[in-house]
Structure formats: C-alpha cells, structure tokens
Design an enzyme around this catalytic site. Structure first.
Site, short mmCIF file in Angstrom:
data_model
loop_
_atom_site.label_atom_id
_atom_site.label_comp_id
_atom_site.label_asym_id
_atom_site.label_seq_id
_atom_site.Cartn_x
_atom_site.Cartn_y
_atom_site.Cartn_z
N SER A 209 1.02 -1.36 -0.13
CA SER A 209 0.01 -0.14 0.13
C SER A 209 0.89 1.09 0.04
O SER A 209 0.48 2.05 -0.69
CB SER A 209 -0.90 -0.20 1.35
OG SER A 209 -1.86 -1.06 1.24
N LYS B 129 17.21 11.11 -4.40
CA LYS B 129 16.74 10.03 -5.00
C LYS B 129 15.46 10.25 -5.51
O LYS B 129 14.70 10.83 -4.85
CB LYS B 129 16.60 8.77 -4.06
CG LYS B 129 17.88 8.42 -3.63
CD LYS B 129 17.80 7.22 -2.64
CE LYS B 129 19.21 7.01 -2.14
NZ LYS B 129 19.04 5.77 -1.07
N GLU C 46 -4.47 1.69 -13.98
CA GLU C 46 -4.73 0.34 -13.63
C GLU C 46 -6.50 0.27 -12.97
O GLU C 46 -7.18 -0.37 -13.45
CB GLU C 46 -3.67 -0.15 -12.80
CG GLU C 46 -3.94 -1.65 -12.32
CD GLU C 46 -2.94 -2.05 -11.10
OE1 GLU C 46 -2.15 -1.06 -10.59
OE2 GLU C 46 -2.77 -3.24 -11.23
N LEU D 7 -27.31 -20.54 -6.78
CA LEU D 7 -27.27 -22.12 -7.24
C LEU D 7 -27.16 -23.13 -6.21
O LEU D 7 -26.92 -24.42 -6.68
CB LEU D 7 -26.02 -21.97 -8.21
CG LEU D 7 -26.34 -21.51 -9.89
CD1 LEU D 7 -26.79 -20.21 -10.03
CD2 LEU D 7 -25.19 -21.94 -10.56
N THR E 47 -5.92 -1.55 -2.11
CA THR E 47 -7.07 -1.99 -1.50
C THR E 47 -8.13 -0.88 -1.20
O THR E 47 -7.82 0.64 -1.44
CB THR E 47 -6.69 -2.43 -0.15
OG1 THR E 47 -6.09 -1.19 0.66
CG2 THR E 47 -5.81 -3.43 -0.29
C1 FAD Z 1 -2.78 -11.80 -7.70
C2 FAD Z 1 -2.09 -10.48 -7.76
C3 FAD Z 1 -1.68 -9.61 -8.81
C4 FAD Z 1 -0.97 -8.47 -8.56
N1 FAD Z 1 -0.20 -7.96 -9.68
C5 FAD Z 1 0.37 -6.87 -9.47
C6 FAD Z 1 1.28 -6.18 -10.39
O1 FAD Z 1 1.28 -6.89 -11.86
N2 FAD Z 1 2.20 -5.41 -10.24
C7 FAD Z 1 2.22 -4.85 -9.09
O2 FAD Z 1 3.02 -3.83 -8.92
N3 FAD Z 1 1.66 -5.40 -7.99
C8 FAD Z 1 0.76 -6.38 -8.22
N4 FAD Z 1 -0.30 -6.90 -7.00
C9 FAD Z 1 0.05 -6.09 -5.67
C10 FAD Z 1 -1.14 -5.58 -5.36
O3 FAD Z 1 -1.28 -4.19 -5.92
C11 FAD Z 1 -1.09 -5.11 -3.59
O4 FAD Z 1 -1.00 -6.67 -3.09
C12 FAD Z 1 -1.97 -4.38 -3.00
O5 FAD Z 1 -1.53 -2.94 -3.45
C13 FAD Z 1 -1.79 -4.52 -1.56
O6 FAD Z 1 -0.50 -4.26 -0.93
P1 FAD Z 1 -0.08 -5.56 0.21
O7 FAD Z 1 -0.47 -6.84 -0.53
O8 FAD Z 1 1.48 -5.33 0.28
O9 FAD Z 1 -0.84 -5.18 1.23
P2 FAD Z 1 -0.46 -4.19 2.64
O10 FAD Z 1 -0.09 -2.87 2.17
O11 FAD Z 1 0.39 -4.92 3.38
O12 FAD Z 1 -1.96 -4.22 3.48
C14 FAD Z 1 -2.23 -5.19 4.31
C15 FAD Z 1 -3.71 -4.45 4.87
O13 FAD Z 1 -3.49 -3.26 5.53
C16 FAD Z 1 -4.15 -2.15 5.04
N5 FAD Z 1 -3.54 -1.18 5.09
C17 FAD Z 1 -2.48 -0.77 4.55
N6 FAD Z 1 -2.05 0.65 4.90
C18 FAD Z 1 -3.00 1.00 5.56
C19 FAD Z 1 -3.33 2.21 6.15
N7 FAD Z 1 -2.73 3.44 6.05
N8 FAD Z 1 -4.54 2.34 6.83
C20 FAD Z 1 -5.69 1.39 6.87
N9 FAD Z 1 -5.35 0.31 6.42
C21 FAD Z 1 -4.22 0.11 5.81
C22 FAD Z 1 -4.50 -2.57 3.68
O14 FAD Z 1 -5.61 -2.18 3.19
C23 FAD Z 1 -4.73 -4.26 3.63
O15 FAD Z 1 -6.13 -4.58 4.19
C24 FAD Z 1 -0.76 -7.90 -7.29
C25 FAD Z 1 -1.53 -8.51 -6.20
C26 FAD Z 1 -2.08 -9.82 -6.17
C27 FAD Z 1 -2.68 -10.66 -5.18
#
Ligand code: FAD
Length: 404
Positions: A150, A198, A263, A359, A386
């Site tokens: 995120s 950077k 996206e 179903l 998310t």
């Molecule tokens: C099948 C799949 C395909 C994907 N394809 C791509 C791709 O092609 N390229 C790419 O770059 N990425 C890709 N992703 C990554 C995707 O964009 C990330 O999984 C997503 O942005 C969430 O990041 P994370 O999984 O690290 O969750 P985290 O950031 O660790 O979040 C975990 C939880 O904490 C919550 N959270 C985090 N910060 C806060 C906050 N400040 N306040 C409240 N809640 C918070 C989140 O909403 C979530 O519920 C893919 C993911 C999947 C599963």
C-alpha cells in the site's frame, strides 16, 4: 450520459461470441496450466483485428489516458474514441469468461505497453511498446515489493544507480502479474543521483538482462489463468536508454500515480463482465430449478437477491460508461476513479457470491462457472490498491481539491 451506439453493440456481440466459442471451452485447461494463457490471447489479438489496429497506430499521438482537458462529443463521428470503447468491451467480454485472462492481457498491453507508449521515447515505443500491444511480447508492470505494498512509493527499496552507460538495479518485486512468463518488465526503482537525491523512475528491463530472475508462480486463491511471481534484481545492468522517457525524465511521483489511475480505471469493465455473467447464470438457474414444487424464482427471498444483484449491475454499468466517457472526452478525476474502483470491485465479489447462493450446492461446483468468477473477483478488491487506500486518497481530495 455516454451509451453504446450500434457499432459498439456489434463489436460487443462479436467479442462475446468469440469468447464463448474460443476461450470458454478451454478455460479449465488454462487454469490448470495445461494451456499457457497467452496462446489463446495471441490468437484473439489476431482474429479480432487488434494486431492490424496497433499496426496502424500513430505513435506521435498521445494515448487516451483520461488526464486531459474536457471537450464536447462530435455527434457526426460514431467512431470517436473507438480505441477506448473497443478496449473496454474486450476486457468486459473476456472477464465474463476469465477475469484472470483479462488481467494478464490488461497488464501486458494497458499497463506495461501503455506506460511505454504514454511516456517512452519514439524508439522505446517502437522497440518495446508496439510488440507488447500486439502480444508479440508479454509485459509485466513491477511496482509492489515485499515490504512496499500500500505504501509502494514511500517504502520502495529497489534502487537504480548510474554507472557509465548503464543503470544497475538491485532489489526485488512481488505479486507481479505475468512475472513468470514476461519478456519485458516495466520496473519502478529509486534512482540514486548522489547529492541531487533520489527519485522514483521507471525502466525497461528485459528477461535476458544479466541479473534479472523470476520466482516460481504463486499458488493463488483465484486468477489462476494469470501467472504471478516475484522478480529479483541482482546487480541487474541495463543500458542507459532503457530509462523510460530518456532525457525527459520525471522528477515528481505523478507518473507513478498516473499508472495506478490507469490500472484502477480498467476495474469497472472487469467488474461488469463478472457481474453480467453471474447475474445471467443466476436468473436462468432460478427459472429452471424447482423446489417445493415451484421454480425457485417464484420465492420472494430469491427475487430479493436477484433484484439487488440487478441494482448492483446497473450501477456498475453506469460507472463503466462514465469512466469511458471521461477517458474519451476528458475530466476523469482521481476521486471518481477511486470511488469507481471500490464500488465496482466490492459489487463484483458480492454479486458473484449471491450467484453461488442462488445456485446452492451447484454454485460451489467448477462446472457452474460462478465459483471461478467469485474467486477471481476477490482480487479486484486488492489489486491496484485496497479499499483502504482508495478511501484515504478520496479523503485527501475531498479535503483539498473537491468543489461542490
Ligand atoms: C494476484 C495479484 C496480482 C498483482 N499484480 C500486481 C502487478 O502486476 N504489479 C504490481 O506492482 N503489484 C501487483 N499486485 C500487488 C497489489 O497491488 C498489492 O497486493 C496491493 O496493493 C496491497 O499491497 P499488500 O499486499 O502489500 O498489502 P499491505 O499494504 O500490506 O496491506 C495489508 C492490509 O493493511 C491495510 N492497510 C495498509 N495501510 C493502511 C493504512 N494506512 N490505513 C488502513 N489500512 C491500511 C490494507 O488495506 C490491507 O487491508 C498484485 C497482487 C495480487 C494478489
């Protein structure tokens, strides 16, 4: 409000027939890994005329991203914005059968290909962008890292360092769609400019570049037609001219946010595809299935589910049309993109689960399609940020730039 004209409806019909005839019968084999998803996707690009469209593209014309000034529709031009409309119809119709394939296709052409065509030099567009749009090459778009999801920009660790005529990349990315099969990777990294600081830039990295490797495909809940993996950069050396945009490098982070907005703006099309198919299957089944001596559609509790599914479908359809309209005629705002992303993705999951309920036990069986759509739909709520991230972005815009 923008709506389909006769030409658009004809295209929709043609794409739907193609997906049902060519993709639906083999989708289980694709999901099980017996047929690589990009084989049928390549045939689709050729048969549906996408290749010839790409070959006639004017590379000097900016691609339609929505971030443009508003303009009035031309009532005498039924083909206006056709690239946007046809692209959205294609993603919707593919999502009716396989959101996973739609995601792999969208990431390769729209995200990886779109970033290079939108921001690259003419040479980068020709050498790397066009082959991605024609699916001669497969693309991946690499932003997320193991420690930066995120907070993809703030916590990014992958670095690029200038070294003579090269950049040297170190770090890793995760959850990368098409990672196991991609030829061309659009990679975001922190470019270290010594005392100048950077900045986040994006680079074109090729499968054959020394120091690049990819992990094994992840075993996922859904989107099984779309391979996902980690990407590793270990002193990965690439030529200087692979910095996207070359000398026209961006100093701000806006270009990364534009990628995310692109996206997210594809979400309504995917969600609508899932919802339309689930709704149609549910209505048909409710009319055919009898219990207690009557078709179950006669029970008011089933009608209540169907009526609410219909409401969701029509609201998502409005979001689909509005996103297209604003992409073609300008005016797409971050606030609306985020709102559409949350609403459409949540409704796709909800409608698919409602279809499973209607179903009953059959809804849980692979043969009845809705279980696949439900598993795939769940990802729409996570990918491209998310719901929490969309809400935080919306809150920021409501507090600052939004005017009643
Ligand atoms: C099948 C799949 C395909 C994907 N394809 C791509 C791709 O092609 N390229 C790419 O770059 N990425 C890709 N992703 C990554 C995707 O964009 C990330 O999984 C997503 O942005 C969430 O990041 P994370 O999984 O690290 O969750 P985290 O950031 O660790 O979040 C975990 C939880 O904490 C919550 N959270 C985090 N910060 C806060 C906050 N400040 N306040 C409240 N809640 C918070 C989140 O909403 C979530 O519920 C893919 C993911 C999947 C599963």
């Amino acid at each position: 409000m923008f709506r389909f004209n006769d030409t658009h409806l004809m295209i929709q019909d043609m794409f739907r027939q193609y997906m049902m005839k060519e993709i639906e019968p083999i989708i289980d084999k694709i999901e099980d890994g017996e047929i690589p998803a990009f084989d049928p996707l390549r045939r689709m690009v050729d048969t549906l005329g996408i290749r010839s469209q790409v070959e006639s593209m004017d590379l000097d014309r900016p691609i339609m991203s929505g971030a443009r000034e508003k303009r009035e529709p031309d009532p005498n031009n039924p083909l206006e914005g056709m690239e946007v409309v046809a692209g959205n119809i294609l993603v919707k119709e593919l999502s009716r059968v396989s959101p996973g394939m739609a995601m792999s296709f969208g990431v390769s052409t729209g995200l990886a290909g779109g970033t290079i065509l939108g921001k690259g030099t003419l040479e980068q567009k020709e050498t790397f962008g066009l082959p991605l749009l024609k699916l001669d090459k497969i693309g991946a778009w690499c932003l997320t890292e193991p420690g930066a999801g995120s907070d993809a920009l703030g916590s990014m660790r992958t670095s690029a360092v200038e070294d003579g005529d090269s950049f040297v990349l170190n770090g890793s990315k995760t959850f990368i769609t098409n990672g196991p099969v991609a030829d061309i990777f659009v990679v975001y990294a922190r470019l270290d400019r010594g005392s100048a600081g950077k900045e986040i830039q994006n680079f074109i990295v090729l499968r054959e570049d020394p120091g690049l490797s990819t992990g094994n495909p992840f075993d996922k809940m859904g989107m099984k037609a779309s391979p996902t993996s980690e990407i590793f950069f270990d002193d990965c050396r690439i030529p200087r001219d692979r910095l996207i945009g070359g000398a026209r490098e961006r100093k701000s982070r806006d270009h990364v946010k534009e990628g995310l907005a692109t996206e997210r703006s594809g979400l309504p099309a995917m969600a609508l595809g899932v919802i339309e198919r689930c709704f149609e299957i549910a209505v048909r089944y409710a009319k055919e299935r009898s219990q207690f001596g009557r078709p179950i559609i006669e029970f008011q509790l089933i009608q209540n589910r169907l009526a609410r599914m219909y409401i969701a479908q029509e609201n998502v359809r409005n979001s689909f049309f509005r996103t297209m309209e604003q992409t073609i005629y300008g005016g797409l705002t971050r606030l609306e993109v985020c709102a559409g992303k949350i609403y459409c993705s949540e409704m796709a999951t909800w409608v698919a689960n409602e279809a499973i309920s209607i179903l009953g036990g059959y809804g849980y069986m692979r043969e009845y399609v809705v279980e696949r759509l439900a598993r795939d739909a769940r990802l729409l709520e996570i990918g491209a940020g998310t719901a929490e991230m969309q809400i935080l972005t919306m809150g920021e815009d409501l507090a600052t730039t939004w005017k009643p």
